[in-house]
Write an enzyme that holds these catalytic residues in place. Structure first.
Site, short mmCIF file in Angstrom:
data_model
loop_
_atom_site.label_atom_id
_atom_site.label_comp_id
_atom_site.label_asym_id
_atom_site.label_seq_id
_atom_site.Cartn_x
_atom_site.Cartn_y
_atom_site.Cartn_z
N ASP A 134 0.94 -1.20 0.06
CA ASP A 134 -0.05 0.07 0.03
C ASP A 134 0.76 1.10 -0.18
O ASP A 134 1.70 1.51 1.04
CB ASP A 134 -0.77 0.02 1.20
N GLU A 153 -7.18 0.40 -4.62
CA GLU A 153 -7.21 0.42 -3.31
C GLU A 153 -8.62 -0.19 -2.61
O GLU A 153 -8.51 -1.01 -1.76
CB GLU A 153 -7.01 1.67 -2.58
N LYS A 210 2.98 11.16 -3.64
CA LYS A 210 1.95 10.22 -4.45
C LYS A 210 0.98 11.51 -5.13
O LYS A 210 0.52 11.09 -6.20
CB LYS A 210 1.06 9.38 -3.29
N ASP A 219 -12.71 5.97 2.43
CA ASP A 219 -11.35 5.93 2.62
C ASP A 219 -11.08 7.20 3.29
O ASP A 219 -10.90 8.34 2.36
CB ASP A 219 -10.22 5.63 1.49
#
Ligand code: AMP
Length: 619
Positions: A25, A188, A88, A212
């Site tokens: 992850d 994800e 990211k 999330d």
């Protein structure tokens, strides 16, 4: 297809011991690596041992060393210009995409005001987000290797469901640069569902909402799972909403109570940092208690759960609006959602669980650790790919990447290896010369960055493009790969509707061993290849800048003073000689100096030309 590869020796061998494939992850704030032990997914502690989570933070020391994780975090305040976080957010992005970020970070993103991918300047070196992410992956890989006492060479890496092709490709490249064969890029929410066992029984179908909420980003995805296929029906969110906002709300509340002005907070970084740490502590305590009391600089501060909920309520409401939008886009009714899964540390807040329960009429499942759930699911996906779960059928995938040659002999992958078959993908290109009539499209198969190392499958020419300035034509190249591995490549100039296509049998004439060798070579040479690619890209970009500067000088001579004109000529010549040097950082630096100097001049020229146009003066 399964090929046993000894990546250390580079041999294709039979009967190698069962290898570990990890799930990773790669998060905005934290990253985590997991693997399967006795059929159960488990996460790996970082070497620092404090925590399973590795903060996705890098610090570059003056002497050129790179520190990753918790130790790098300590440098965020003392050396912000050498400490990189939130990489990211930059993956697969151009400067135009991320320009608003430059105000919120301490490190330097290069402003080239064009559509090329972003670079980050640290000292006198220029790094791509791919290189930076690969350092995080290398650190995770090292932790897992130490923990398992074995070499890790294969991985599944997760990305948000909303990541586009360029962002996914960048993540894949980062894995390769870290010495990993990236078997699959997984969404994800798909990984989170797998961790909860959803989709493992092919006879059941379900609709799942994955909520999330991390430190800095929020997204909600609605998935439909049937017959082992995870379809993302919709996704919505806010890439700048998360636990950090809750911390800030507490800081502002306390600052007001303690009579600390905004100015003082800005100036006194130590006080700010102390408040931030206390605010996060309070927030976490209030997930299980109803009151928090502590001291800041000798003064008592407190916060009740009710007040905390008041403070964060506007943010929580915003996430619910996203949920409503995602639900609407999915075409499902709230009552058709079978399960709500929680991901990200901030979902530990009781108010969020309550609000979700009211919204969906369903109690969210929080039985797994929300920080670990994505990595655990990635490990399960890895296990499926390793063929260890016989009950799960794998979809057919392409064994090698397919793409075309672009300027300088670079391979531009259009369908990445391991993509599901059948598959369609396309990308837009343009011409590099004024009035260019023909465009040669050469199709390659393979994993290397330069086409000369890949396998040529065929070529054709898109003819009779009407004369246009370089960069103006919009040429769409489309790859259509059918279930039998037949690839059809189409090219169309969108402005003139000119179209040509060719059919290619993509895997014909290549054995599994040859394929395996191509793969091994690509991983062994990843660093060298990536360096060559970076140099070629810098040269291509510099050549464009040189041409643009020359054009600018001819068109705007009267607007520029002699000193300005001479300086642009001088800096442009410096850029030309840097291109000869073959040193990427030197080229980037020369380009930055020229851009920095000429940007204000270009803006001035634009203003003058607009004024002229308004007055009706012919330019
Ligand atoms: P992630 O990006 O998923 O690692 O999420 C990290 C965020 O979760 C940070 O903002 C943390 O402060 C927050 N967080 C972690 N534990 C808790 C907790 N028990 N209660 C509230 N927020 C938490």
């Amino acid at each position: 297809m399964k090929i046993p590869i000894d990546l250390k020796k580079g041999d294709v061998t039979e009967n190698v011991p069962k290898e570990v494939i990890v799930g990773i992850d790669l998060g905005t704030t934290n990253s985590l690596i997991a693997y399967i032990e006795n059929d159960v997914p488990v996460t790996v502690k970082s070497i620092e041992g404090k925590n399973k989570l590795t903060p996705s933070i890098l610090h570059f020391t003056e002497s050129g060393d790179i520190i990753v994780g918790n130790k790098a975090k300590d440098f965020m305040i003392s050396h912000p210009e050498r400490t990189i976080f939130s990489v990211k957010r930059l993956m697969g992005k151009s400067y135009a995409d991320v320009s608003q970020l430059n105000t919120s970070i301490g490190y330097e993103i290069i402003d080239e005001e064009n559509a090329t991918l972003v670079k980050i300047k640290i000292g006198n070196k220029f790094y791509t987000p791919v290189e930076l992410s690969s350092e995080i992956l290398k650190s995770l890989k090292k932790d897992a290797e130490k923990h398992l006492n074995t070499i890790i060479s294969k991985a599944v890496i997760t990305v948000p469901a909303y990541f586009n092709d360029a962002q996914r490709q960048a993540t894949r490249d980062a894995g390769k640069l870290a010495g990993l064969d990236v078997l699959r890029i997984v969404n994800e929410p798909t990984a989170a569902s797998l961790a909860y066992g959803i989709g493992l029984d092919r006879t059941l179908q379900s609709n799942v909402a994955v909520y999330d909420l991390g430190g800095g980003t929020f997204d909600i995805s609605i998935l439909h799972i049937e017959d082992g296929i995870f379809e993302v029906l919709s996704t919505h969110g806010d890439t700048f909403l998360g636990g950090d906002d809750f911390d800030r709300a507490i800081i502002n509340y306390w600052a007001e109570k303690l009579n600390i002005s905004v100015d003082r907070l800005k100036k006194e970084t130590n006080l700010n940092q102390e408040l931030r740490l206390k605010a996060e502590e309070a927030k976490k305590v209030l997930s299980s208690k109803s009151e928090f009391t502590s001291e800041i600089s000798g003064k008592t501060v407190s916060l009740t759960k009710d007040k905390f909920e008041d403070l964060i309520s506007p943010f929580v409401e915003k996430t619910l609006k996203s949920c409503a939008q995602a639900l609407h886009d999915s075409g499902l009714k709230g009552s058709e959602i079978d399960k709500i899964i929680l991901v990200g540390g901030s979902t530990r807040i009781p108010l969020i669980k309550q609000k979700l329960e009211t919204f969906f009429g369903l109690v969210p499942d929080d039985s797994l650790d929300p920080d670990e759930v994505v990595a655990l699911g990635a490990a399960i996906q890895a296990d499926i790919l390793a063929g260890n779960r016989k009950d799960i059928l794998l979809l057919d995938v392409t064994p090698l990447s397919l793409g075309i040659e672009t300027v300088g002999g670079l391979m531009d992958t259009i369908i990445p290896r391991n993509s599901k078959v059948p598959q369609r993908a396309g990308r837009q290109y343009t011409t590099s010369v004024d009035g260019q009539k023909n465009l040669r499209i050469t199709v390659f198969q393979g994993e290397r960055d330069l086409v000369e190392h890949n396998r040529k499958l065929g070529e054709f020419i898109l003819k009779d493009i009407p004369p246009m300035a370089a960069g103006f034509p919009k040429i769409e190249v489309h790859f259509i790969l059918d279930a039998d591995g037949i690839l059809t490549v189409k090219a169309k100039e969108l402005r003139s509707e000119k179209e040509t296509s060719v059919e290619i049998k993509s895997t014909y004439g290549i054995s599994e061993e040859e394929m395996a060798l191509m793969l091994i070579e690509s991983i062994k040479n990843a660093e060298v290849d990536m360096k060559k690619r970076a140099l070629l890209e810098a040269v291509n970009e510099a050549n464009n800048v040189i041409l643009a500067a020359e054009k600018f000088l001819t068109q705007n001579q009267e607007i520029l003073s002699k000193t300005e004109y001479d300086q642009v000529v001088l800096l442009n010549n410096a850029l030309k000689s840097s291109v000869q040097s073959g040193n990427k950082d030197e080229i980037e630096m020369a380009m930055k100096v020229l851009n920095d100097y000429s940007s204000p001049l270009a803006h001035r020229a634009l203003d003058v030309n607009i004024q002229k146009a308004l007055k009706g003066v012919k330019m």
